[in-house]
Structure formats: C-alpha cells, structure tokens
Design a protein around this motif. Structure first.
Motif, PDB file in Angstrom:
ATOM      1  N   UNK A  34       0.839  -1.208   0.000  1.00 13.87           N
ATOM      2  CA  UNK A  34       0.000   0.000   0.000  1.00 13.87           C
ATOM      3  C   UNK A  34       0.869   1.251   0.000  1.00 13.87           C
ATOM      4  N   UNK A  35       1.965   1.194   0.769  1.00 15.40           N
ATOM      5  CA  UNK A  35       2.873   2.346   0.811  1.00 15.40           C
ATOM      6  C   UNK A  35       3.508   2.585  -0.556  1.00 15.40           C
ATOM      7  N   UNK A  40       4.502   5.871  -5.329  1.00 15.68           N
ATOM      8  CA  UNK A  40       4.678   6.067  -6.769  1.00 15.68           C
ATOM      9  C   UNK A  40       3.757   7.165  -7.296  1.00 15.68           C
ATOM     10  N   UNK A  41       2.541   7.224  -6.801  1.00 11.30           N
ATOM     11  CA  UNK A  41       1.638   8.290  -7.247  1.00 11.30           C
ATOM     12  C   UNK A  41       2.170   9.662  -6.845  1.00 11.30           C
ATOM     13  N   UNK A  42       2.700   9.769  -5.644  1.00  9.04           N
ATOM     14  CA  UNK A  42       3.278  11.043  -5.199  1.00  9.04           C
ATOM     15  C   UNK A  42       4.574  11.353  -5.949  1.00  9.04           C
ATOM     16  N   UNK A  50       9.668  12.393 -15.157  1.00  9.91           N
ATOM     17  CA  UNK A  50      10.033  11.013 -14.877  1.00  9.91           C
ATOM     18  C   UNK A  50       8.813  10.123 -15.120  1.00  9.91           C
ATOM     19  N   UNK A  51       7.640  10.574 -14.650  1.00 13.00           N
ATOM     20  CA  UNK A  51       6.419   9.806 -14.853  1.00 13.00           C
ATOM     21  C   UNK A  51       6.097   9.632 -16.324  1.00 13.00           C
ATOM     22  N   UNK A  52       6.228  10.702 -17.116  1.00 10.74           N
ATOM     23  CA  UNK A  52       5.966  10.610 -18.554  1.00 10.74           C
ATOM     24  C   UNK A  52       6.871   9.588 -19.215  1.00 10.74           C
ATOM     25  N   UNK A  53       8.138   9.593 -18.820  1.00  6.28           N
ATOM     26  CA  UNK A  53       9.096   8.646 -19.399  1.00  6.28           C
ATOM     27  C   UNK A  53       8.731   7.207 -19.072  1.00  6.28           C
ATOM     28  N   UNK A  54       8.071   6.990 -17.930  1.00  8.92           N
ATOM     29  CA  UNK A  54       7.660   5.652 -17.525  1.00  8.92           C
ATOM     30  C   UNK A  54       6.275   5.272 -18.064  1.00  8.92           C
ATOM     31  N   UNK A 424      14.204  -4.900 -21.418  1.00  9.37           N
ATOM     32  CA  UNK A 424      13.266  -3.862 -20.998  1.00  9.37           C
ATOM     33  C   UNK A 424      11.813  -4.289 -21.211  1.00  9.37           C
ATOM     34  N   UNK A 425      11.558  -5.156 -22.181  1.00  9.82           N
ATOM     35  CA  UNK A 425      10.221  -5.741 -22.316  1.00  9.82           C
ATOM     36  C   UNK A 425       9.900  -6.584 -21.087  1.00  9.82           C
ATOM     37  N   UNK A 426      10.862  -7.394 -20.657  1.00 12.10           N
ATOM     38  CA  UNK A 426      10.673  -8.202 -19.449  1.00 12.10           C
ATOM     39  C   UNK A 426      10.491  -7.313 -18.216  1.00 12.10           C
ATOM     40  N   UNK A 427      11.280  -6.248 -18.127  1.00 15.17           N
ATOM     41  CA  UNK A 427      11.197  -5.362 -16.957  1.00 15.17           C
ATOM     42  C   UNK A 427       9.803  -4.770 -16.814  1.00 15.17           C
ATOM     43  N   UNK A 428       9.165  -4.479 -17.949  1.00 15.02           N
ATOM     44  CA  UNK A 428       7.820  -3.906 -17.897  1.00 15.02           C
ATOM     45  C   UNK A 428       6.764  -4.911 -17.445  1.00 15.02           C
ATOM     46  N   UNK A 429       7.120  -6.201 -17.459  1.00 12.71           N
ATOM     47  CA  UNK A 429       6.186  -7.233 -16.988  1.00 12.71           C
ATOM     48  C   UNK A 429       6.394  -7.566 -15.518  1.00 12.71           C
ATOM     49  N   UNK A 430       7.393  -6.979 -14.897  1.00 13.78           N
ATOM     50  CA  UNK A 430       7.686  -7.280 -13.499  1.00 13.78           C
ATOM     51  C   UNK A 430       6.498  -6.896 -12.624  1.00 13.78           C
ATOM     52  N   UNK A 431       6.103  -7.778 -11.685  1.00 19.17           N
ATOM     53  CA  UNK A 431       4.995  -7.424 -10.785  1.00 19.17           C
ATOM     54  C   UNK A 431       5.341  -6.275  -9.845  1.00 19.17           C
ATOM     55  N   UNK A 432       6.624  -5.969  -9.719  1.00 21.93           N
ATOM     56  CA  UNK A 432       7.050  -4.860  -8.868  1.00 21.93           C
ATOM     57  C   UNK A 432       7.292  -3.625  -9.715  1.00 21.93           C
ATOM     58  N   UNK A 433       6.455  -2.600  -9.537  1.00 16.11           N
ATOM     59  CA  UNK A 433       6.624  -1.357 -10.288  1.00 16.11           C
ATOM     60  C   UNK A 433       7.931  -0.678  -9.915  1.00 16.11           C
TER      61      UNK A 433
END
Length: 585
Positions: A34-35, A40-42, A50-54, A424-433
């Motif tokens: 939850x934290x 990440x939203x903050x 940085x958010x746009x790049x992600x 980087x394709x694999x990284x985007x599938x990681x369950x951890x943002x």
C-alpha cells in the motif's frame, strides 16, 4: 488417551501460532505494498517528467521550473519518504519487498545528494533541455492526438520560465557541458519549429486552439534558441573542470552502480580482464595472420600483431548510406537465432522501431534504445541510430571500420535482441513497479554486454554446418568486450586520476584497438558523463559470475533459458539483489 490429547492440543497451538504469524506477515506485506502505491503516485506528481518517461501520463501538462523552490520541494519529498520507510523493518519484508525498500531508499538519498552535494544544476547546462520529453508526448500512442496536444499546450506555457530559471542556476559551467547544451538545444528546437506545428495543423483542434498553440510553439523555440545564444555569449574565463573528482565520484558510483563490490575492487578486476583479453586476442590473431597477412612477417609486439589483423578484418563494412538499413536487416536474423536455440522467450507483439537518432539526443552515444515505461507496455521501443550524413569521408570510413560487419552484429545483440530491447520488455512485466521504474543502469547495461558473449557461446556467427563462431567473430567480440572493460578504466582514470586526453586516446586506440573516430567520440562522452561508463563492465562481471555460480549449484538441472527468464523476472533491480533472491530461491 491423555498423551493423544496433549499432542492434539500442542498441534492446535502450533497451528494457531503459525496462522497468526502468517497473518502478521501478510499484513506487513500489504502495508508495504500500500505504501509503494502511494509513494509512486506522489513520485509522479513531484517528478512529472520522470512519470511521462515511464508511461504515466496524468501529469504530462506539468513542466516544473528548475528553481530553488523546486529543489527544496524535491529534497522535502525525499526526506519525508525516507522517514516513511523507517516505519518498516527490513527483517519483516520478503526478499522482493526488501529489494524494493532498498531501491526506493537509494533513489531518495540520491535525489538529496544530487541537489545538495553534486550540484550539477550549477555546472551542467546540458541538463536543461525540454525537447525530448515534448517529442515523446507528441509521438506517443496512449491517447488521441488532440488530448496529447492539449497536455502539451499547457506544458508549453512554462518553457520560457524554465529556461529563465536555468540561466539563473548556471554558475561556472564546464566548457564541455556548455557546448553539449548548445548543440542539443539548437537541434531540439526543431520539435517546436517543425514537428509540433505540423501535428497541430493536422489535428482536429479548433482554429483558436491551433492559433494559441502555434504562438506558444514560437515562444518556446525562441526561449530555447535564446538560451543557446546566451550560453555561447556568456563569458566564462575559468570554467569548472568536467572531471568529477575522486570523492564525488566514489559517492556517485555507490548511488548509481549499486555494485556488490567496491569501486577499487571493480577497477582491479577491469585491469585483470584487460590483460586476459589481450591474451585471448593474441592467440586468435596469430591463427588468423596467414589468412589475412599472407607471408608477411608478424611483428614481435603482440599488440601490433593484433592491431594489424583487426585493421584488415575491419575493412569488411557497410556504406554510410546503408548503415541503418544494415541494422534493420539483422534484427529478424537475431530473433530467428534466439528462437532456434531457445535462449529466451521473445514477445513478438512488442514493437521495435529502428530510427535515425533525433537531434536532441545527439552528441553522447552513437546508438541507443528508447523504451516505453511500465505504464505504456505496448508502446514502441526505438532503436536510435546515429546518422553519418554530412560526415567527412575519412571520419565516416573510420566509424564504419569500427562498426564493421562483425561488430555491427554485436552492437545489434547489445541494443536489441536479446539485449536492451528484450530486457526492458521483461522489466515492464515485473509485478514490482519499483523494480521497473528505478532500473539499475548496471543491470540493464550488464545484461546487454552479457548477451554478446552468451550468443557467441551458443554458436552465433558460426558458418553453416558448424556450432562454433568464426575466429573473426571471436576476435571482434574480444575487441568489443575490451571496449566495455576500457570504458571502466577510462571513466575511472579521467574522473579520479586526472587521466589526460592524450593518455586516454592511447588507451583506446593502442590498447583497445579502437578507430580514431570511436576514440574521439568516447573522449567526448567521458567529458560530459560520469560513472555511467562503469555500468557495462561491472554489470557484465556480476551477471556472468552469477550464471556460473548457478551452473555449479544446479549441475545437470541447470537450464540457460530458465536462468535468463528467472533473472529478468526481477525487473531492472541491481544485480547484487537479484543474486541474493536467485541463490535463496
């Protein structure tokens, strides 16, 4: 009966305790998750670029002004979240959560260090450049063109104030970063003078919106060109040295590399690897000497012998006009080889687009990958290829010899398949943002360098009917791997030991066998970056060592494909954390 009752009662107590412990563990894990969601939203609100790049586009309309107020807000954000992290005990977290905790902490500490200690915002004008982010939003596919243009319109309004704040920040800048800022901003102005106006005119916006946006484009372009002109005319008789210095360099190495070994240990390993590669190259070049040099007497100096053979092989290269087309042609060949050898599962649905390097990116690397973030997983990955258009003939020839038909294939392995693009394709599938957004450059570059060797080990570059790459391919691979090794030695020497340009060119051309154009480009790169060149060797060393360790532990049960997919499943976490998780698992 009494004994059975006591046993049953004891079992109930154990089950109850175990259940309570599991519930407590799940609760702590949920609290941390939850934290991280709140964090990440903050984070994106504080750092919208940085958010746009992600791929997080809710804050695309915001362009923060890089002034003192913003830096203080960044520091306050980092300090507040460091306090929040203190509410969690590392021992209570799972391996995955513990890694996320450490990556968040490292990021927050580095924000404070960058603002308050490194202070590149004073001496590095090239960090002031709005062009790339505008271009990424403009060329995105996450919403309608009109929606993206409206976000851009609001963002455009802050461009003049952005560059005004940049002028006030800059104090005693380095010559090298000043020139890079001039080149990249001047080139990037075309985003506002050509690319954006074309899209505005072709859009479905009403005429009043179009007129207002076009006015803002002109103002933005004017602010950018005024900034470049101010940098050109601003007298700076005693500029700061571009060299970071040992103390700052060690600190930056710790934050950015996050290695399991110290800076000095990795430097010693790089020196040892250079000696090892020279030995491998000498034995290979000796075998190739008769085929390429005929009856010519071989020089007694081993480095001269290697150089002469490499120079002959390097004559086999493409042309300036065909450079990008040659790269495009090789991509499907790499895909076919990886699939045939079952080295890793590839996802054909994720687009890879080879394109000419945009002007706002020029001047640092000749080839690079621009990948979509975890919020935009289906976006295009761009393989940016430097253009040779307008180059003098001798410079173009030197560059093409460096990227001859052998090394160009290794470059494509590194940048595309199964290197950066695949990872980087694999990284985007990681369950951890967290593991996706705070990607370790050492893991990312290390993986790309590791795949170069891995592909040749599995027979890439072998003639038909053979499973062994040709000696020419191996010799060029050794030279390429020597580049990664000497990247470390160059960066370390320049920023901590006052390595001169003359000594650096000698290292690159005489000991790493690079062409003059490549060596000159690398000197330019080391003069405008710090520590990043250490990523390649450090990451490669750590990944290769982990693979060999896993081979030894698993014996005949070891699967290369399984190793690769498990390794990449942890996102772009630092290798030292991935190692801990894989060894324990």
């Amino acid at each position: 009966m009494k004994q059975l009752f006591m046993i049953a009662a004891g079992a109930c107590m154990i089950a109850s305790c175990t259940g309570n412990a599991t519930e407590q563990s799940q609760k702590k894990s949920k609290n941390f998750h939850d934290y991280t969601e709140r964090f990440t939203l903050q984070l994106w609100k504080q750092f919208p670029g940085f958010g746009s790049a992600m791929g997080f586009h809710a804050c695309d309309s915001v362009l923060p002004i890089p002034d003192e107020q913003t830096r203080l807000a960044d520091d306050a954000f980092a300090k507040a979240h460091l306090d929040s992290l203190n509410a969690f005990e590392l021992s209570d977290l799972s391996d995955n959560d513990r890694t996320d905790y450490l990556m968040i902490r490292n990021y927050l500490q580095s924000v404070i260090w960058s603002n308050d200690t490194e202070k590149a915002w004073q001496w590095n004008p090239s960090q002031y450049n709005v062009c790339e982010r505008f271009a990424e939003i403009l060329n995105g596919s996450y919403s309608t063109l009109e929606a993206r243009l409206r976000s851009i319109s609001v963002r455009l309004g802050n461009v003049p104030a952005y560059y005004e704040a940049a002028r006030k920040n800059i104090l005693n800048p380095t010559r090298e970063h000043t020139q890079l800022a001039i080149d990249q901003n001047t080139g990037g102005a075309s985003v506002f003078e050509k690319d954006l106006p074309e899209k505005i005119r072709a859009s479905q916006l009403d005429s009043s919106e179009k007129t207002a946006m076009l006015d803002k484009c002109r103002n933005a372009a004017e602010a950018i060109r005024d900034f470049a002109a101010w940098l050109k005319s601003n007298p700076n008789p005693q500029p700061r040295s571009f060299r970071l210095g040992r103390e700052l360099y060690q600190q930056k190495f710790a934050y950015e590399i996050q290695s399991g070994s110290s800076l000095e240990t990795m430097h010693e390993r790089a020196l040892a690897r250079k000696r090892e590669l020279h030995g491998l190259m000498f034995s290979t070049a000796q075998k190739l000497w008769p085929a390429y040099m005929g009856s010519k007497v071989a020089p007694r100096d081993s480095l001269q012998l290697i150089r002469q053979v490499i120079d002959k092989i390097s004559l086999n290269h493409t042309t300036p006009d065909s450079f990008q087309a040659t790269i495009e042609k090789q991509i499907p060949e790499l895909v076919a080889f990886v699939n045939r050898k079952q080295l890793i599962t590839l996802d054909p649905s994720k687009p890879l687009v080879v394109r000419r390097e945009p002007d706002y990116m020029a001047g640092v690397a000749g080839a690079s990958i621009s990948a979509p973030g975890p919020y935009d997983k289906n976006g295009n990955t761009y393989y940016n290829v430097g253009s040779l258009s307008g180059w003098p003939a001798d410079k173009a020839e030197s560059y093409l010899r460096e990227y001859n038909r052998y090394t160009l294939q290794i470059l494509n392995i590194h940048e595309a398949i199964p290197g950066h693009y695949t990872q980087l394709v694999y990284a985007n599938q990681s369950p951890s943002i967290i593991k996706s957004i705070f990607g370790s450059g050492t893991m990312i570059e290390g993986w790309a360098v590791y795949t170069e060797r891995m592909m040749l080990e599995n027979g890439y570059g072998a003639p038909e009917g053979s499973n062994e790459a040709t000696p020419e391919m191996w010799l060029m691979y050794y030279k390429w791997n020597l580049r990664s090794t000497c990247n470390f030695l160059l960066d370390y020497g320049v920023h901590t030991a006052e390595l001169s340009e003359e000594a650096a060119m000698k290292l690159l051309t005489e000991e790493a066998f690079q062409q003059k154009a490549e060596a000159e480009g690398k000197w330019k790169r080391v003069s405008v970056t710090q520590v990043q060149l250490c990523c390649y060797f450090t990451g490669f060393s750590e990944i290769y060592s982990l693979r060999e360790e896993m081979k030894q532990k698993q014996g005949t049960a070891f699967s290369l494909k399984q190793f690769h997919e498990q390794f990449l499943s942890y996102g772009s976490a630092p290798v030292k954390y991935i190692r801990e998780m894989m060894i324990r698992k």
